[in-house]
Design an enzyme around this catalytic site. Structure first.
Site, short mmCIF file in Angstrom:
data_model
loop_
_atom_site.label_atom_id
_atom_site.label_comp_id
_atom_site.label_asym_id
_atom_site.label_seq_id
_atom_site.Cartn_x
_atom_site.Cartn_y
_atom_site.Cartn_z
N CYS A 286 55.25 93.68 18.61
CA CYS A 286 55.43 93.01 17.32
C CYS A 286 56.29 91.77 17.51
CB CYS A 286 56.13 93.96 16.33
SG CYS A 286 55.32 95.58 16.18
N LEU B 166 42.77 94.95 32.44
CA LEU B 166 42.39 93.72 33.12
C LEU B 166 41.98 94.05 34.54
CD1 LEU B 166 45.22 91.26 31.96
CD2 LEU B 166 42.88 91.46 31.07
N SER C 127 47.80 95.97 32.57
CA SER C 127 47.79 94.89 33.55
C SER C 127 48.52 95.32 34.81
CB SER C 127 48.46 93.64 32.94
OG SER C 127 48.85 92.72 33.92
N GLY C 128 48.15 94.70 35.94
CA GLY C 128 48.74 95.06 37.24
C GLY C 128 49.93 94.23 37.64
N ASP D 176 57.09 105.75 17.22
CA ASP D 176 58.19 105.75 18.18
C ASP D 176 59.43 105.06 17.61
OD1 ASP D 176 56.84 103.33 18.18
OD2 ASP D 176 57.08 102.96 20.33
#
Length: 623
Positions: free
Chosen positions: A2, A269, A374-375, A102
């Protein structure tokens, strides 16, 4: 994920400021915009939130959120991946919950345990502002690695904090001076995010692993900073290589598992290399073969840079179709995208790969994929970059371990993995000055006269692991996380990075270097750990390129006329005396030569991107 904003002031126009901030950051949270306003002593306090709904999509998860006791409020950007486990622990202590978010777990934890114990329990990414009405304190906190941004500025006896610099620039209604040290690091060393400063003097970041406390019972705004986490430097003990392989695999699986918690669609990705392929394979292993696994890839029309072959192998292995983005830019389109990317990035970007990421996130939005794994971080943790092989050889030579040095070099030459990709133009920034000073064209203008360069090589007394930690904390990972956050949030998408789970960071960064660079392979131990789940052409691939494109060739050919337009005499990089125009044109001409091996792509792209950024932000810059 956010956007958050806040202001503390003795002025009465707080509500107007909250509305202005909401408009600027709405791309970060299109699902709901909320605010809270109160008064403590002589201070007016405003909290704003722009929500991208990921967990508990109902209105019960909206923010700012008040605690059950009504004693505190929170605005929170990010995800607490282990919120279910913490929620269960709090339930055993007698707490009940009214949402499935959460955020409620976080604010309940803060009220019960306080800041120190709470953040020690969290596994996730976050920046949050917690206003405790009972203690009259505001706490700003950022996650351990700095995945989520949090900027602040104290000007004219007001505190502003926000997820993005542009929000503070707009809401504070004043101009800021350029931070020429930060500009110099970017322009001359291709460094971004190496410290807590922004491109504007007076707007800084809360450092990763740090929280700030403002005591609102006082008459002046002073912050107390506390560093609560840093990478632990300790020996990783194990009885056998098999044991450490199993531990790496176990932790990686759990890091991915936690990051699959979502009430919206998730994708990944996929670049065709071992890192992103491992994430995709583990996701499918956890979710099942019939799960709706969305794969996103960037490919090129130029066969020299196209990764389609390996992407197809992985797509076939998973039995899933790959959603492809082909980056083939015409001049007008290229510079329009550069302008948009620089605006969202709050600072110059690092290359056209950032544009590719921007477009991939647009594609994710069009496909309805809200969360993407993502890595990022794998290369820094596992010595995946070419430079680490060079650092290791340098270290062995320094330690007079010549036999091991020559064996290591021979292994990489024989295996044709890293050494054959060496580029002097790219490597020069890691080398001592004596290697290149005679042929280097210095483009620095008068404004950079006091610039102090950062030591990027392997300094005396430094080990390769020390250098890895520097990249994680300062020289590499922060910049990657910055652009991934901005490019994804431009389209209201959330990026999650399992390799940067703090447990993996602590373990992998401290593994002996011989488990990362061995037998001519980078990332050796990780390849061993994940090999059973991957096609062998992927697990033991030699020539991984990443999300790349023929950007260097573009600057020399199809984009050349437009590049020169940005380097005209009236350009802002020259007006602000940041760059010597004659030297820049000389360098660019040398770059365009067929046999150029001394001027790197970044040497030209960085001045170009800086000019574009200056034009987009010039209304906020003081003379």
């Amino acid at each position: 994920m956010c956007g958050i904003f806040g202001v503390i002031s003795q002025s009465k126009n707080i509500k107007d400021l909250l509305l202005r901030a909401e408009l600027i950051q709405r791309h970060r949270g299109p699902d709901y915009q909320g605010s809270y306003h109160c008064e403590i002593k002589s201070w007016q306090i405003g909290l704003g939130h722009q929500r991208l709904s990921i967990l508990d999509l109902s209105e019960l998860g909206n923010q700012p959120m008040v605690s059950y006791s009504k004693n505190s409020y929170i605005v929170f950007n990010g995800e607490i991946y282990n919120y279910l486990e913490i929620r269960q622990e709090l339930k055993s202590l007698g707490y009940s919950f009214h949402t499935d978010s959460d955020t409620e777990v976080l604010i309940t934890s803060l009220e019960h345990w306080g800041i120190e114990i709470t953040i020690s329990k969290l596994n996730g990414m976050w920046s949050f502002a917690w206003l405790n009405l009972k203690t009259q304190k505001l706490i700003l906190c950022r996650d351990r690695i700095g995945i989520k941004p949090l900027y602040y500025s104290i000007v004219d006896k007001c505190l502003y904090f926000a997820s993005e610099v542009k929000t503070i620039l707009e809401v504070s209604n004043r101009r800021f001076a350029i931070n020429f040290q930060v500009v110099g690091e970017y322009l001359l060393q291709s460094l971004l995010e190496s410290n807590n400063q922004s491109f504007f003097q007076g707007i800084d970041k809360i450092d990763p692993g740090t929280y700030a406390v403002f005591d609102l019972s006082q008459d002046n705004l002073q912050l107390t900073l506390t560093r609560y986490w840093s990478i632990k430097r300790q020996e990783v003990k194990f009885n056998s290589e098999t044991e450490i392989i199993e531990k790496v695999r176990e932790l990686f699986f759990d890091a991915v598992r936690l990051r699959l918690r979502s009430d919206v669609p998730i994708g990944v990705l996929l670049s065709g290399g071992v890192d992103s392929s491992a994430i995709a394979a583990v996701m499918q292993n956890i979710l099942g073969k019939d799960a709706n696994l969305s794969l996103l890839s960037s490919v090129s029309n130029d066969p020299r840079f196209d990764e389609s072959y390996f992407i197809d192998i992985m797509g076939g292995h998973l039995g899933k179709e790959v959603n492809r983005l082909t980056l083939d830019l015409q001049p007008s389109r290229a510079f329009e995208l550069l302008e948009r990317a620089c605006w969202h990035n709050d600072q110059p970007i690092g290359g056209f790969s950032n544009v590719a990421h921007f477009l991939l996130m647009e594609q994710a939005k069009n496909l309805g994929i809200t969360v993407i794994l993502s890595g990022q971080g794998a290369d820094e943790l596992l010595c995946g970059y070419r430079k680490y092989t060079g650092f290791y050889l340098q270290y062995l030579a320094r330690e007079k371990q010549y036999v091991r040095m020559f064996k290591t070099l021979a292994a990489f030459i024989t295996n044709k993995t890293i050494i054959n990709q060496f580029s002097f133009a790219d490597a020069k920034r890691y080398l001592p000055n004596l290697f290149f000073n005679r042929q280097e064209i210095n483009i620095s203008g008068f404004a950079l006269k006091d610039f102090v360069s950062q030591p990027l090589g392997l300094s005396m007394g430094m080990t390769v692991i020390d250098r890895q930690v520097s990249d994680i904390e300062r020289f590499s990972v922060p910049a990657l996380l910055h652009y991934e956050d901005r490019m994804s949030m431009a389209w209201s998408r959330e990026i999650r990075v399992p390799f940067l789970d703090y447990r993996l960071v602590d373990m992998l960064s401290n593994l002996p270097i011989e488990l990362k660079l061995r037998s001519g392979w980078t990332k050796y131990i990780f390849r061993r750990a994940l090999s059973p789940f991957l096609p062998q052409e992927i697990a033991w691939r030699k020539d991984k390129q990443g999300f790349i494109n023929p950007e260097s060739q573009w600057l020399k050919s199809s984009l050349k006329a437009e590049v020169l337009n940005y380097f005209e005499e009236d350009s802002l990089i020259f007006k602000h005396q940041i760059i010597d125009r004659n030297k820049l044109i000389e360098k660019y001409n040398k770059y365009c030569q067929v046999n150029n091996n001394s001027v790197a792509y970044r040497d030209i792209f960085n001045p170009l991107s800086l000019e574009i950024w200056l034009r987009k932000y010039q209304t906020y810059i003081s003379s």
